[in-house]
Design a protein around this motif. Structure first.
Motif, PDB file in Angstrom:
ATOM      1  N   UNK A 152       0.801  -1.222   0.000  1.00 27.60           N
ATOM      2  CA  UNK A 152       0.000   0.000   0.000  1.00 27.60           C
ATOM      3  C   UNK A 152       0.833   1.271   0.000  1.00 27.60           C
ATOM      4  N   UNK A 153       2.126   1.165   0.318  1.00 25.70           N
ATOM      5  CA  UNK A 153       3.016   2.326   0.216  1.00 25.70           C
ATOM      6  C   UNK A 153       3.587   2.491  -1.193  1.00 25.70           C
ATOM      7  N   UNK A 154       3.452   1.460  -2.018  1.00 23.06           N
ATOM      8  CA  UNK A 154       3.878   1.513  -3.420  1.00 23.06           C
ATOM      9  C   UNK A 154       5.363   1.869  -3.554  1.00 23.06           C
ATOM     10  N   UNK A 155       6.188   1.369  -2.646  1.00 24.28           N
ATOM     11  CA  UNK A 155       7.597   1.760  -2.621  1.00 24.28           C
ATOM     12  C   UNK A 155       8.354   1.281  -3.853  1.00 24.28           C
ATOM     13  N   UNK A 156       8.019   0.105  -4.374  1.00 22.59           N
ATOM     14  CA  UNK A 156       8.726  -0.397  -5.554  1.00 22.59           C
ATOM     15  C   UNK A 156       8.507   0.524  -6.746  1.00 22.59           C
ATOM     16  N   UNK A 157       7.296   1.039  -6.894  1.00 28.66           N
ATOM     17  CA  UNK A 157       7.010   1.956  -8.000  1.00 28.66           C
ATOM     18  C   UNK A 157       7.775   3.267  -7.828  1.00 28.66           C
ATOM     19  N   UNK A 158       7.856   3.751  -6.590  1.00 28.08           N
ATOM     20  CA  UNK A 158       8.606   4.991  -6.356  1.00 28.08           C
ATOM     21  C   UNK A 158      10.074   4.815  -6.727  1.00 28.08           C
ATOM     22  N   UNK A 328       4.650 -21.370 -16.540  1.00 27.86           N
ATOM     23  CA  UNK A 328       4.179 -20.020 -16.200  1.00 27.86           C
ATOM     24  C   UNK A 328       4.933 -19.007 -17.065  1.00 27.86           C
ATOM     25  N   UNK A 329       4.188 -18.124 -17.731  1.00 25.73           N
ATOM     26  CA  UNK A 329       4.781 -17.018 -18.469  1.00 25.73           C
ATOM     27  C   UNK A 329       4.611 -15.746 -17.654  1.00 25.73           C
ATOM     28  N   UNK A 330       5.720 -15.120 -17.284  1.00 28.72           N
ATOM     29  CA  UNK A 330       5.718 -13.837 -16.589  1.00 28.72           C
ATOM     30  C   UNK A 330       5.998 -12.757 -17.618  1.00 28.72           C
ATOM     31  N   UNK A 331       5.026 -11.874 -17.835  1.00 30.64           N
ATOM     32  CA  UNK A 331       5.083 -10.895 -18.912  1.00 30.64           C
ATOM     33  C   UNK A 331       4.996  -9.490 -18.334  1.00 30.64           C
ATOM     34  N   UNK A 332       5.894  -8.622 -18.764  1.00 29.50           N
ATOM     35  CA  UNK A 332       5.865  -7.252 -18.259  1.00 29.50           C
ATOM     36  C   UNK A 332       6.430  -6.269 -19.252  1.00 29.50           C
ATOM     37  N   UNK A 333       6.112  -4.991 -19.044  1.00 30.34           N
ATOM     38  CA  UNK A 333       6.681  -3.921 -19.833  1.00 30.34           C
ATOM     39  C   UNK A 333       7.667  -3.134 -18.993  1.00 30.34           C
ATOM     40  N   UNK A 334       8.763  -2.677 -19.599  1.00 31.87           N
ATOM     41  CA  UNK A 334       9.780  -1.985 -18.806  1.00 31.87           C
ATOM     42  C   UNK A 334       9.376  -0.555 -18.442  1.00 31.87           C
ATOM     43  N   UNK A 335       8.231  -0.076 -18.947  1.00 33.33           N
ATOM     44  CA  UNK A 335       7.764   1.269 -18.601  1.00 33.33           C
ATOM     45  C   UNK A 335       6.623   1.243 -17.588  1.00 33.33           C
ATOM     46  N   UNK A 336       6.325   0.099 -17.050  1.00 37.48           N
ATOM     47  CA  UNK A 336       5.167  -0.063 -16.163  1.00 37.48           C
ATOM     48  C   UNK A 336       5.486   0.458 -14.764  1.00 37.48           C
ATOM     49  N   UNK A 337       4.696   1.418 -14.295  1.00 34.88           N
ATOM     50  CA  UNK A 337       4.786   1.876 -12.909  1.00 34.88           C
ATOM     51  C   UNK A 337       3.627   1.360 -12.066  1.00 34.88           C
ATOM     52  N   UNK A 338       2.544   0.910 -12.700  1.00 39.68           N
ATOM     53  CA  UNK A 338       1.425   0.341 -11.937  1.00 39.68           C
ATOM     54  C   UNK A 338       1.838  -0.958 -11.265  1.00 39.68           C
ATOM     55  N   UNK A 339       2.494  -1.810 -12.036  1.00 41.45           N
ATOM     56  CA  UNK A 339       3.048  -3.065 -11.508  1.00 41.45           C
ATOM     57  C   UNK A 339       4.489  -3.151 -12.012  1.00 41.45           C
ATOM     58  N   UNK A 340       5.422  -2.512 -11.317  1.00 40.54           N
ATOM     59  CA  UNK A 340       6.794  -2.411 -11.823  1.00 40.54           C
ATOM     60  C   UNK A 340       7.458  -3.769 -11.980  1.00 40.54           C
ATOM     61  N   UNK A 341       8.438  -3.818 -12.871  1.00 39.64           N
ATOM     62  CA  UNK A 341       9.132  -5.070 -13.163  1.00 39.64           C
ATOM     63  C   UNK A 341       9.714  -5.727 -11.923  1.00 39.64           C
ATOM     64  N   UNK A 342      10.053  -4.927 -10.923  1.00 41.38           N
ATOM     65  CA  UNK A 342      10.597  -5.489  -9.692  1.00 41.38           C
ATOM     66  C   UNK A 342       9.625  -6.503  -9.089  1.00 41.38           C
ATOM     67  N   UNK A 343       8.331  -6.266  -9.229  1.00 41.10           N
ATOM     68  CA  UNK A 343       7.338  -7.221  -8.731  1.00 41.10           C
ATOM     69  C   UNK A 343       7.390  -8.517  -9.532  1.00 41.10           C
ATOM     70  N   UNK A 344       7.560  -8.404 -10.848  1.00 40.05           N
ATOM     71  CA  UNK A 344       7.650  -9.598 -11.688  1.00 40.05           C
ATOM     72  C   UNK A 344       8.802 -10.483 -11.206  1.00 40.05           C
ATOM     73  N   UNK A 345       9.948  -9.858 -10.923  1.00 39.70           N
ATOM     74  CA  UNK A 345      11.103 -10.649 -10.498  1.00 39.70           C
ATOM     75  C   UNK A 345      10.931 -11.190  -9.078  1.00 39.70           C
ATOM     76  N   UNK A 346      10.161 -10.496  -8.253  1.00 37.17           N
ATOM     77  CA  UNK A 346       9.814 -11.060  -6.941  1.00 37.17           C
ATOM     78  C   UNK A 346       9.003 -12.347  -7.124  1.00 37.17           C
TER      79      UNK A 346
END
Length: 386
Positions: A152-158, A328-346
């Motif tokens: 809820x603090x959205x620290x990864x996006x920041x 499992x396919x983990x798909x992401x965009x490198x410009x995503x701030x809603x769900x940043x790539x750091x979450x994908x790698x988590x």
């Protein structure tokens, strides 16, 4: 629901996001996106409980937040929403949706399903796989929310914002440093919540963030008018009806699922703000990057639950248990701030058979929004291979 009930590869259950977004209104659009696989799969979509035609309705909260996760609501709007839903608000957690999906599987008469989730839909898919591992054939997780839950603090996006803005700047050949401008703007104007909210929405407008980068540079040099105009425009453009994205359902689910500085939603309301302030005081720049502690503690994702009345909560699954060993396919965009790539790698750390595809220049919801076909082709190949 697709008509090809005898599709050789079975059911493809597509899960939309939010929480609060319906599924059924998107059947036609997703049928076109997924057309290359629909001779082999039967596409199934569902309006999750509290969405679409049966949306939870909270007029005040809906007007204030629209389709945003981060716009701060008033305490009164939050309390009014919870009161309107009443004690039944305890029945809108992700565990309830997972139980509904299992009933859907049984009604369809299939032993296994392939799940394709976007944003919050990835979290729902992960939770279903953890609860019913024998009934999952494979998973597509697009714009990943990790099974460990939403912050809820959205620290990864920041922390991701400098990376995202600099990549965008490089792609358009700009000559500024948007990360430095962002830090200067937040420090000068104390508007981190508004800026993060606007940036997170802007990726849907332009994943190159071109006008936003210009506005940040102007504001950093003492001319904030352009940026303020963009922030106001984003707020107006984020208006949404409850049928489009129910903020009542959004709050109900996040408050039941979430872990907050004060605990969960069964914690007494008195004392929550003190716990939040204490948590904010313990943050350092390493936690929030170019933003500040006031941003972390002032987002709508936090404030929607700060004043949410005490509500019994369901037990959460062991969030560190690995997903079942299905493809499992983990798909992401490198410009995503809603769900940043750091979450994908988590999430990758908890996914035994993960394939990762990152689409450069893409932001949130790669399958339906990316300009490049790279992500969609990866999904088609993943779904059709034996």
């Amino acid at each position: 629901m697709g008509d090809n009930a005898d599709a050789p590869k079975g059911v493809l259950l597509f899960l939309t996001g939010g929480p609060g977004q319906p599924g059924v209104p998107f059947v036609e659009r997703l049928s076109k996106v997924l057309a290359p696989v629909l001779e082999d799969y039967r596409l199934v979509m569902i309006d999750q409980r509290g969405t679409g035609g049966n949306a939870l309705r909270c007029p005040g909260l809906q007007e204030q937040m629209g389709s945003s996760d981060l716009t701060p609501p008033t305490s009164q709007a939050v309390r009014d929403c919870a009161a309107a839903i009443g004690p039944d608000r305890r029945f809108y957690g992700t565990n309830d949706t997972v139980a509904d999906l299992e009933l859907l599987r049984r009604a369809l008469g299939v032993r296994k399903m392939t799940l394709d989730g976007v944003s919050y839909g990835t979290y729902t898919a992960e939770r279903y796989a953890l609860a019913h591992p024998r009934h999952v054939a494979r998973l597509v997780l697009d714009s990943v929310v990790p099974q460990t839950g939403y912050d809820p603090m959205d620290l990864a996006a920041m922390r991701a914002a400098p990376r995202v803005l600099r990549a965008a700047c490089e792609s358009i050949g700009c000559r500024t440093d948007p990360a430095a401008d962002l830090a200067e703007v937040v420090d000068t104007y104390g508007n981190g919540v508004d800026v993060l909210d606007a940036l997170t929405t802007w990726e849907f407008v332009d994943p190159d963030y071109a006008e936003m980068i210009d506005a940040l540079h102007e504001a950093a040099n003492g001319n904030p008018g352009h940026l303020r105009g963009l922030i106001e425009g984003v707020r107006q453009g984020s208006a949404a009806t409850a049928e489009e994205l129910s903020q009542g359902l959004h709050a109900s689910t996040l408050c039941l699922d979430g872990r907050y500085p004060w605990g969960r939603s069964d914690t007494a309301v008195a004392g929550r703000r003190e716990a939040l302030e204490k948590a904010g005081a313990e943050l350092t720049p390493a936690d929030y990057g170019p933003f500040d502690a006031a941003t972390a503690t002032g987002l709508g994702s936090m404030l929607s639950c700060l004043d949410w009345p005490r509500t019994p909560v369901p037990p959460l699954p062991n969030e560190h248990r690995r997903l079942p060993a299905v493809p499992v396919l983990l798909l992401g965009g490198d410009r995503d701030l809603s769900t940043p790539l750091e979450w994908l790698y988590d999430q990758k750390k908890l996914t035994p058979r993960a394939r990762v595809v990152v689409v450069k220049g893409a932001a949130h919801s790669v399958q339906s929004r990316a300009a490049s076909d790279e992500g969609r082709q990866a999904v088609f190949e993943f779904l059709l291979r034996l």
